[in-house]
Scaffold this motif. Structure first.
Motif, short mmCIF file in Angstrom:
data_model
loop_
_atom_site.label_atom_id
_atom_site.label_comp_id
_atom_site.label_asym_id
_atom_site.label_seq_id
_atom_site.Cartn_x
_atom_site.Cartn_y
_atom_site.Cartn_z
N VAL A 111 0.82 -1.20 0.00
CA VAL A 111 0.00 0.00 0.00
C VAL A 111 0.86 1.26 0.00
CG1 VAL A 111 -1.76 1.29 1.25
CG2 VAL A 111 -1.86 -1.21 1.18
N ASP A 112 0.62 2.12 -0.99
CA ASP A 112 1.27 3.43 -1.05
C ASP A 112 0.46 4.39 -0.18
OD1 ASP A 112 1.77 6.19 -1.92
OD2 ASP A 112 2.98 5.30 -3.50
N ILE A 113 1.08 4.94 0.85
CA ILE A 113 0.35 5.76 1.82
C ILE A 113 -0.28 6.98 1.15
CG2 ILE A 113 0.55 7.13 3.93
CD1 ILE A 113 0.73 4.11 4.30
N ASN A 114 0.43 7.63 0.23
CA ASN A 114 -0.12 8.81 -0.43
C ASN A 114 -1.34 8.46 -1.28
OD1 ASN A 114 1.79 10.63 0.64
ND2 ASN A 114 3.27 10.10 -0.96
N VAL A 115 -1.25 7.33 -1.99
CA VAL A 115 -2.40 6.87 -2.78
C VAL A 115 -3.57 6.55 -1.86
CG1 VAL A 115 -3.26 5.02 -4.29
CG2 VAL A 115 -0.98 6.00 -4.67
N LEU A 116 -3.29 5.91 -0.73
CA LEU A 116 -4.33 5.56 0.22
C LEU A 116 -5.02 6.81 0.76
CD1 LEU A 116 -5.82 3.48 1.98
CD2 LEU A 116 -3.96 3.69 3.64
N ARG A 117 -4.24 7.83 1.10
CA ARG A 117 -4.84 9.05 1.64
C ARG A 117 -5.76 9.72 0.63
NH1 ARG A 117 0.81 11.20 4.32
NH2 ARG A 117 0.64 10.08 6.32
N ARG A 118 -5.33 9.77 -0.63
CA ARG A 118 -6.20 10.37 -1.65
C ARG A 118 -7.47 9.56 -1.82
NH1 ARG A 118 -1.22 11.11 -4.60
NH2 ARG A 118 -1.72 9.31 -5.90
N LEU A 119 -7.33 8.24 -1.78
CA LEU A 119 -8.50 7.37 -1.91
C LEU A 119 -9.48 7.63 -0.78
CD1 LEU A 119 -8.51 3.62 -2.83
CD2 LEU A 119 -9.66 4.36 -0.75
N VAL A 120 -8.99 7.71 0.45
CA VAL A 120 -9.86 7.94 1.61
C VAL A 120 -10.54 9.30 1.48
CG1 VAL A 120 -9.89 8.31 4.11
CG2 VAL A 120 -8.55 6.43 3.13
N LYS A 121 -9.80 10.31 1.07
CA LYS A 121 -10.37 11.65 0.91
C LYS A 121 -11.54 11.63 -0.06
CE LYS A 121 -9.06 16.33 -0.55
NZ LYS A 121 -9.85 16.39 -1.80
N HIS A 122 -11.35 10.97 -1.22
CA HIS A 122 -12.43 10.90 -2.20
C HIS A 122 -13.60 10.07 -1.67
CE1 HIS A 122 -10.63 13.11 -5.38
NE2 HIS A 122 -9.58 12.32 -5.50
N ALA A 123 -13.32 9.02 -0.94
CA ALA A 123 -14.39 8.19 -0.40
C ALA A 123 -15.27 8.98 0.55
CB ALA A 123 -13.80 6.98 0.30
#
Length: 470
Positions: A111-123
């Motif tokens: 898991v890429d942390i930056n990708v995960l954060r963007r995903l959570v923000k959009h969710a």
């Protein structure tokens, strides 16, 4: 971001690996989320029965079942809870299956942390938008744009409302002039990226030698004429939607680069030494049969499957006959307002003529016909004669007496007449027939008609104006 009860947003993390759960709990906790965890499908179902979550992250493989089953259940039973799938690196098939089941996005291991954060923000944005939107708001800002009460349009609006919830790539298919870009804009307006940019691009209008720079940007000095850094279309659509119209026109080398950009969620500007992460949703469209192009080897099958996670067909106007009165009235009102004049009504004979016409150019052609009729009519009612609909098929009999007289045979004219009268008239008639036929063959796409005629788009516009062809 808090829910109506004043609590911070919550997330359910479903993964049988303890280290992954700990990583996700730590990352989401630092973003201000409350988290619950489950190591099995049964435990996740029990958690969902007891609490409402703003987000669910689930692994693909669980000890007692598949995460895809959980995605489908949440989509059906908890539609306001966006779900993202955690997949193994490079497992495109699993990601596609998850998106089809209802997941709004996916993230790969490790898991890429930056990708995960963007995903959570959009969710979180998506979940809040789902709760806040009402039918009235949707009618004014999104789905109301897709007017018409025909069964075909009702089904289209219902599908758009569903697919707008996810981040899955959508392939919009339909004939020229049906409104594919309008559908794409509606999907963008209805989704979690509505506050981000919507960047449309006609893939057939970009010269092949400039495509990589236009899509991905370039660095100063990377080629002759690159006097400064330039962001590409992917960077321009950051946080929003990139709409690739006429994607079938992309040459094969560019298809390879586009596939990588979509899969890796990053681009490499021309002349750059490293890739740049991008966060965009991809919508694509074409009036061509992509599956046939794949079979012929003119479109990559892996790119086709990547952009065609969800296929959305926009019906042609001939399948929407019941919508003609409403569509025509709306177009006439808009055109009349721009001209600061009262909107005329359609006469019964004009409406009957429109219903009988096949509309090869669809809604775009309807707009052109009504704009021409508006210019020709002086009264408050548009008659069938004002429409000047093309006859189909073209008549083979001799022209009627009232029709324009055909050009005389140059052999029957004097040398002076041949030079000053017959030849220009004859050439104009030949040009007119060739241009009208090219427009019909290419469904009134002027760019393609010009290419088929072997002239520039500017030259075609000049000839259309000169010959009085609308």
């Amino acid at each position: 971001m808090t829910d109506p009860r004043g609590l911070p947003p919550s997330a359910l993390i479903v993964d049988d690996e303890h280290d992954i759960r700990e990583l996700l709990v730590l990352t989401l906790g630092r973003m201000g989320l409350r988290t619950d965890t489950a190591a099995t499908l049964a435990a996740a179902r029990a958690q969902l029965a007891q609490a409402r979550y703003d987000l669910c992250l689930t692994d693909m493989r669980l000890p007692d079942g598949s995460g895809i089953d959980l995605v489908a259940e949440i989509a059906a039973q908890h539609p306001n809870t966006p779900t993202a799938m955690i997949t193994a690196y490079g497992n495109v098939e699993a990601a596609v299956d998850a998106l089809k089941a209802g997941a709004f996005d996916f993230v790969s291991k490790p898991v890429d942390i930056n990708v995960l954060r963007r995903l959570v923000k959009h969710a979180l944005e998506l979940g809040q938008q789902r709760r806040e939107q009402t039918a009235i708001v949707r009618a004014e800002t999104g789905l109301g744009r897709l007017g018409g009460d025909s069964p075909a349009m009702q089904a289209l609006r219902a599908t758009v409302a569903k697919v707008a919830r996810s981040q899955a790539p959508i392939y919009i298919v339909g004939e020229s002039g049906v409104g594919k870009e309008l559908v794409a804009r509606t999907i963008h307006a209805e989704g979690s990226r509505a506050t981000g940019p919507f960047v449309p691009v006609n893939c057939g209008a970009i010269p092949a030698e400039l495509m990589e720079s236009e899509f991905f940007g370039h660095r100063k000095g990377s080629f002759t004429g690159a006097h400064a850094d330039k962001a590409g279309l992917f960077q321009a659509a950051e946080g929003g939607t990139l709409f690739l119209d006429e994607i079938a026109e992309l040459p094969l080398p560019m298809q390879v680069k586009l596939l990588r950009a979509i899969q890796e969620k990053s681009v490499r500007p021309v002349g750059a030494s490293a890739e740049v992460p991008v966060d965009v949703r991809i919508l694509s469209a074409t009036h061509k049969d992509l599956s046939a192009l794949v079979a012929d080897g003119r479109f990559r099958h892996d790119l086709y499957y990547r952009i065609n996670v969800i296929e959305l067909r926009v019906p042609p106007l001939r399948e929407r006959g019941d919508d003609l009165p409403q569509l025509a009235a709306g177009i006439l009102a808009r055109l009349s307002q721009a001209q600061q004049r009262p909107a005329p009504a359609l006469g019964e004979d004009a409406l009957a003529a429109l219903r009988a016409y096949p509309f090869p150019g669809n809604v775009r052609e309807l707009e052109n016909i009504l704009e021409r009729a508006l210019a020709l009519t002086d009264g408050d009612v548009i008659d069938a004669a004002d429409l000047r609909l093309p006859s189909a098929p073209a008549p083979t009999a001799a022209p009627a007496a009232a029709a324009p007289r055909p050009p005389r045979d140059p052999r029957t004219l004097s040398p002076f007449e041949s030079a000053t009268t017959a030849l220009p008239s004859y050439i104009e008639e030949v040009e007119r027939k060739a241009i009208e036929q090219a427009l019909i063959d290419h469904r009134y796409n002027k760019t393609k008609a010009a290419a088929a005629l072997g002239i520039t788009f500017r030259a075609l516009r000049y000839k259309l104006k000169k010959l009085g062809i609308d």
